[in-house]
Design a protein around this motif. Structure first.
Motif, PDB file in Angstrom:
ATOM      1  N   ILE A  35     134.066 -43.568  76.212  1.00 45.74           N
ATOM      2  CA  ILE A  35     134.279 -42.833  77.206  1.00 45.74           C
ATOM      3  C   ILE A  35     134.183 -43.774  78.493  1.00 45.74           C
ATOM      4  O   ILE A  35     134.508 -44.334  79.541  1.00 45.74           O
ATOM      5  N   LEU A  36     132.312 -43.948  78.425  1.00 47.77           N
ATOM      6  CA  LEU A  36     132.180 -44.174  79.421  1.00 47.77           C
ATOM      7  C   LEU A  36     132.214 -45.968  79.645  1.00 47.77           C
ATOM      8  O   LEU A  36     132.420 -46.764  80.877  1.00 47.77           O
ATOM      9  N   TYR A  37     132.586 -47.082  77.989  1.00 43.58           N
ATOM     10  CA  TYR A  37     132.372 -48.621  78.403  1.00 43.58           C
ATOM     11  C   TYR A  37     133.983 -48.556  79.618  1.00 43.58           C
ATOM     12  O   TYR A  37     134.425 -49.102  79.963  1.00 43.58           O
ATOM     13  N   LEU A  38     135.092 -47.075  79.224  1.00 41.81           N
ATOM     14  CA  LEU A  38     136.529 -47.338  79.540  1.00 41.81           C
ATOM     15  C   LEU A  38     137.053 -47.314  80.799  1.00 41.81           C
ATOM     16  O   LEU A  38     137.199 -47.472  81.306  1.00 41.81           O
ATOM     17  N   LEU A  39     135.799 -46.131  80.788  1.00 40.80           N
ATOM     18  CA  LEU A  39     135.353 -45.630  83.015  1.00 40.80           C
ATOM     19  C   LEU A  39     135.001 -46.807  83.885  1.00 40.80           C
ATOM     20  O   LEU A  39     135.026 -47.558  84.515  1.00 40.80           O
ATOM     21  N   ALA A  40     133.878 -47.866  83.520  1.00 39.20           N
ATOM     22  CA  ALA A  40     133.135 -48.522  84.150  1.00 39.20           C
ATOM     23  C   ALA A  40     133.771 -49.770  83.534  1.00 39.20           C
ATOM     24  O   ALA A  40     133.963 -50.443  84.957  1.00 39.20           O
ATOM     25  N   LEU A  41     133.841 -50.274  82.967  1.00 31.14           N
ATOM     26  CA  LEU A  41     134.478 -51.628  82.329  1.00 31.14           C
ATOM     27  C   LEU A  41     135.947 -52.009  82.487  1.00 31.14           C
ATOM     28  O   LEU A  41     136.569 -52.555  83.488  1.00 31.14           O
ATOM     29  N   GLY A  42     136.155 -50.864  81.706  1.00 31.62           N
ATOM     30  CA  GLY A  42     137.743 -50.675  82.111  1.00 31.62           C
ATOM     31  C   GLY A  42     138.869 -50.423  83.167  1.00 31.62           C
ATOM     32  O   GLY A  42     139.709 -51.661  83.498  1.00 31.62           O
ATOM     33  N   PHE A  43     138.001 -49.256  83.424  1.00 31.20           N
ATOM     34  CA  PHE A  43     139.246 -48.796  85.127  1.00 31.20           C
ATOM     35  C   PHE A  43     138.222 -49.210  86.595  1.00 31.20           C
ATOM     36  O   PHE A  43     139.139 -49.504  87.337  1.00 31.20           O
ATOM     37  N   GLY A  44     136.513 -49.090  85.843  1.00 26.33           N
ATOM     38  CA  GLY A  44     136.487 -50.056  87.627  1.00 26.33           C
ATOM     39  C   GLY A  44     136.088 -51.297  87.426  1.00 26.33           C
ATOM     40  O   GLY A  44     136.685 -51.394  88.763  1.00 26.33           O
ATOM     41  N   LEU A  45     135.440 -51.919  86.486  1.00 23.59           N
ATOM     42  CA  LEU A  45     135.598 -53.725  86.841  1.00 23.59           C
ATOM     43  C   LEU A  45     137.412 -53.676  86.568  1.00 23.59           C
ATOM     44  O   LEU A  45     137.641 -54.756  86.750  1.00 23.59           O
ATOM     45  N   GLY A  46     137.973 -53.351  85.700  1.00 21.34           N
ATOM     46  CA  GLY A  46     139.683 -53.843  85.552  1.00 21.34           C
ATOM     47  C   GLY A  46     140.213 -53.227  86.777  1.00 21.34           C
ATOM     48  O   GLY A  46     141.153 -54.490  86.787  1.00 21.34           O
ATOM     49  N   GLY A  47     139.885 -52.400  87.811  1.00 25.33           N
ATOM     50  CA  GLY A  47     140.686 -52.843  88.632  1.00 25.33           C
ATOM     51  C   GLY A  47     140.805 -54.024  89.681  1.00 25.33           C
ATOM     52  O   GLY A  47     141.625 -53.875  90.579  1.00 25.33           O
ATOM     53  N   ALA A  58     141.904 -52.792  80.121  1.00 26.13           N
ATOM     54  CA  ALA A  58     140.905 -51.110  79.616  1.00 26.13           C
ATOM     55  C   ALA A  58     141.903 -52.021  77.578  1.00 26.13           C
ATOM     56  O   ALA A  58     141.462 -51.250  77.189  1.00 26.13           O
ATOM     57  N   LYS A  59     143.115 -52.427  78.201  1.00 24.01           N
ATOM     58  CA  LYS A  59     143.797 -52.490  76.780  1.00 24.01           C
ATOM     59  C   LYS A  59     143.322 -53.699  76.193  1.00 24.01           C
ATOM     60  O   LYS A  59     143.352 -53.668  75.203  1.00 24.01           O
ATOM     61  N   PHE A  60     142.354 -54.396  76.505  1.00 28.34           N
ATOM     62  CA  PHE A  60     141.916 -56.089  76.067  1.00 28.34           C
ATOM     63  C   PHE A  60     140.834 -55.491  75.547  1.00 28.34           C
ATOM     64  O   PHE A  60     140.058 -55.669  74.501  1.00 28.34           O
ATOM     65  N   ILE A  61     140.017 -54.701  76.096  1.00 33.50           N
ATOM     66  CA  ILE A  61     138.758 -54.437  76.087  1.00 33.50           C
ATOM     67  C   ILE A  61     138.812 -53.326  74.563  1.00 33.50           C
ATOM     68  O   ILE A  61     137.515 -52.822  74.165  1.00 33.50           O
ATOM     69  N   ALA A  62     139.250 -52.444  74.494  1.00 35.22           N
ATOM     70  CA  ALA A  62     139.717 -51.132  74.092  1.00 35.22           C
ATOM     71  C   ALA A  62     139.467 -51.439  72.308  1.00 35.22           C
ATOM     72  O   ALA A  62     138.429 -50.982  71.605  1.00 35.22           O
ATOM     73  N   PRO A  63     140.337 -52.265  71.436  1.00 38.02           N
ATOM     74  CA  PRO A  63     139.606 -52.732  70.489  1.00 38.02           C
ATOM     75  C   PRO A  63     138.371 -53.788  70.205  1.00 38.02           C
ATOM     76  O   PRO A  63     138.045 -53.386  69.240  1.00 38.02           O
ATOM     77  N   ALA A  64     138.420 -54.006  71.466  1.00 40.93           N
ATOM     78  CA  ALA A  64     136.771 -55.072  71.356  1.00 40.93           C
ATOM     79  C   ALA A  64     135.131 -53.063  71.077  1.00 40.93           C
ATOM     80  O   ALA A  64     133.978 -53.736  70.320  1.00 40.93           O
ATOM     81  N   LEU A  65     135.284 -53.037  72.159  1.00 43.58           N
ATOM     82  CA  LEU A  65     134.862 -51.183  72.189  1.00 43.58           C
ATOM     83  C   LEU A  65     134.728 -50.946  70.038  1.00 43.58           C
ATOM     84  O   LEU A  65     133.419 -50.491  69.406  1.00 43.58           O
ATOM     85  N   VAL A  66     135.881 -51.059  69.564  1.00 45.28           N
ATOM     86  CA  VAL A  66     135.760 -50.206  68.252  1.00 45.28           C
ATOM     87  C   VAL A  66     135.452 -51.027  67.535  1.00 45.28           C
ATOM     88  O   VAL A  66     134.347 -50.566  66.658  1.00 45.28           O
TER      89      VAL A  66
END
Lengths: 255, 302
Positions: A35-47, A58-66
């Motif tokens: 949740i934290l990574y997706l909000l900060a990196l996926g949607f924050g930086l990802g903007g 966000a879709k790019f980093i999701a598998p990396a987070l797993v």
């Protein structure tokens, strides 16, 4: 003599029992982290990032987070936590005074590390689904794959544990191996931006890079030959380090 | 009597040190058998070979007639171990430790619960049954380790310095339990630094030093054979020593005092009092400690 029977399930089960006792605490990181990574990196930086190879950030980093979570869950379990059980608690010594062999104790620890990774991936998946960053049904495969990936990192970690003179020296693999891998394995930016030579080196020696390739194929639902190559690389690496870790541990504990 | 344990020319070599040098011994069923020796004598190494956790490098070692290198699982299934250092599992309660350990022996849960409760009662830990092991005193932990070693109904019990660091009450309780177990036909192997403990508990014992067995026998016989019944002690002064030599009395120097091993205690005591000094002469029964110090010397061991 290499003695491995069903008895490896006993040390494995011991660790499950203690994990379940503190389940509330144990379930927080895999739930909160994505949740934290997706909000900060996926949607924050990802903007600020349009897309990576046509994939939303966000879709790019999701598998990396797993993948990172799978790595951390088993690597830190089989380094620091196993070291504590081995060196401070003497749990391994107690177990090998029973019909359990040293091979079974270590295999139990390795499989427990893999199990922990699997539990983490299982908790993360619904979170990622809720954010709509992974595809179904192919993403369901990240759960069984987490076991294999976790086993690989357990085996690598156990080698460091067997060689580490003290618990403090386990910081070396954490800083010199895990941290660079966390950043340069195609996790937060594609490896294709790296110079070609470095890309090859990364693919040759960074286990996480292969985990990310496979998981990315699974969460995006895009299958190709590199998925198969990475899968083979992981299986080979796991097999080698499985036997090496047991051999090193035997050398350390059986004198 | 059945032979439970037999070592022939048993040897353990670490890279450059010979820790156990071709030792021979036999332990009979139901015996309490002791291993004595200074630090570094090879006692713990021998224990670990018997436990099948440290492979022998030479000779023959059989437990219940089975070779330790070939049949470790079969041997460990019927053996209980109390290690030198407590290795209870702090993630489990007192009863939890026993239940968890029973799983390692494939004991069915119902049976395990029954045995765990009996054993907790046996070592008098009823009040602490559900406590965390961190909350136990040293003596309680030791009793729990003993109970844990009994969870598989072992036929052979191995204890490496079971009473080190315990208060007299806890020590006596352990002794009582070991005597009781031995009377039930369980073979007990014990290492200890306490000579009084060895003399009380052991049916037979060996004294080891530098990886070798120096002597073997019943505690009383050893005392009789190597020291005699009594010892006369006097102060270690030049005056006394010259006087003893003049009277042709053999003595040994034990730091602050001289010791005379002789059959005729009263004669010797009287003689010394008459010829040498007015006071400071004592006669006491000889002990296993005297045998131990005589055989292994008084030099400190690291």
């Amino acid at each position: 003599m290499f003695m491995l029977t069903y008895r490896f399930l006993k040390p494995w089960r011991r660790n499950i029992v203690t994990f379940v006792k503190t389940w509330k605490l144990n379930f927080v990181p895999p739930f909160l982290e994505p949740i934290l990574y997706l909000l900060a990196l996926g949607f924050g930086l990802g903007g600020f990032i349009e897309s990576v190879d046509g994939i939303p950030y966000a879709k790019f980093i999701a598998p990396a987070l797993v993948s990172i979570s799978v790595m951390n869950a088993s690597f830190f379990e089989c380094t620091y936590t196993s070291f504590v059980r081995m060196y401070y608690l003497k749990t391994f010594d107690a177990m090998i005074s029973t019909p359990i062999s040293i091979e079974e104790v270590i295999t139990g620890e390795l499989f427990w590390g893999a199990t922990r990774s699997t539990i983490y991936a299982t908790i993360m998946l619904p979170v990622l689904l809720a954010f709509g960053v992974v595809e179904l049904p192919s993403s369901l495969l990240i759960i069984p794959f987490a076991f294999l990936g976790g086993l690989m990192f357990s085996c690598i970690a156990m080698c460091f544990t067997a060689l580490s003179p003290t618990i403090d020296t386990l910081s070396y693999p954490s800083f010199l191996f895990i941290t660079p891998m966390f950043l340069f394995s195609g996790t937060f930016f594609p490896m294709s931006v790296l110079p070609l030579a470095i890309q090859y080196v990364a693919l040759a020696i960074l286990p996480l890079a292969h985990l990310v390739i496979v998981n990315r194929a699974l969460t995006l639902g895009i299958f190709n030959i590199s998925l198969l190559m990475s899968l083979l690389w992981i299986i080979l690496c796991t097999t080698i380090f499985f036997f090496v870790s047991i051999k090193l541990m035997k050398r350390r504990l059986i004198v | 009597m059945n032979i439970v344990l037999e070592a022939k020319n048993l040897e353990k070599k670490f890279s450059d040190v010979l820790a156990v040098n071709k030792i021979n011994f036999k332990v009979k069923e139901g015996e309490v058998f002791g291993f004595l020796g200074p630090n570094g004598a090879g006692k713990t190494t021998t224990m670990k070979m018997i436990q099948c956790v440290s492979p022998k490098t030479g000779g023959d070692l059989r437990v219940f007639g089975l070779d330790v290198n070939q049949y470790p699982k079969e041997i460990k299934q019927v053996m209980g171990v109390v290690p030198q250092m407590d290795n209870l599992d702090p993630d489990f309660t007192v009863i939890g430790n026993l239940i968890q350990f029973s799983r390692y022996f494939d004991i069915p849960l119902e049976e395990a619960k029954k045995r765990a409760n009996e054993l907790i009662d046996y070592v008098q830990l009823n009040d602490k049954k559900d406590s965390s092991v961190d909350k136990l005193s040293g003596g309680m932990k030791r009793r729990l380790v003993l109970a844990r070693a009994m969870i598989n109904n072992p036929k052979l019990l191995i204890l490496d310095e079971p009473t080190t660091g315990l208060d007299p009450q806890a020590r006596h309780l352990i002794w009582e339990k070991l005597k009781d177990l031995s009377s039930k036909g369980i073979t007990v192997i014990i290492t200890t630094h306490y000579m009084e403990e060895a003399a009380r508990l052991c049916d037979r014992l060996v004294i080891m030093d530098n990886g070798e067995i120096l002597v073997e026998g019943k505690p009383k016989d050893l005392v009789k054979k190597y020291v005699g019944d009594h010892i006369v002690e006097a102060e270690n002064t030049t005056e006394i020593k010259t006087c003893l030599e003049k009277n042709d009395i053999k003595y040994e120097i034990a730091n602050e005092s001289v010791e005379i091993y002789n059959e005729n205690v009263s004669d010797i005591t009287n003689l010394i009092l008459k010829e040498c000094v007015d006071s400071g002469v004592t006669a006491r029964p000889a002990t296993l400690e005297d045998v131990f110090l005589k055989l292994t010397g008084r030099k400190l061991r690291e």
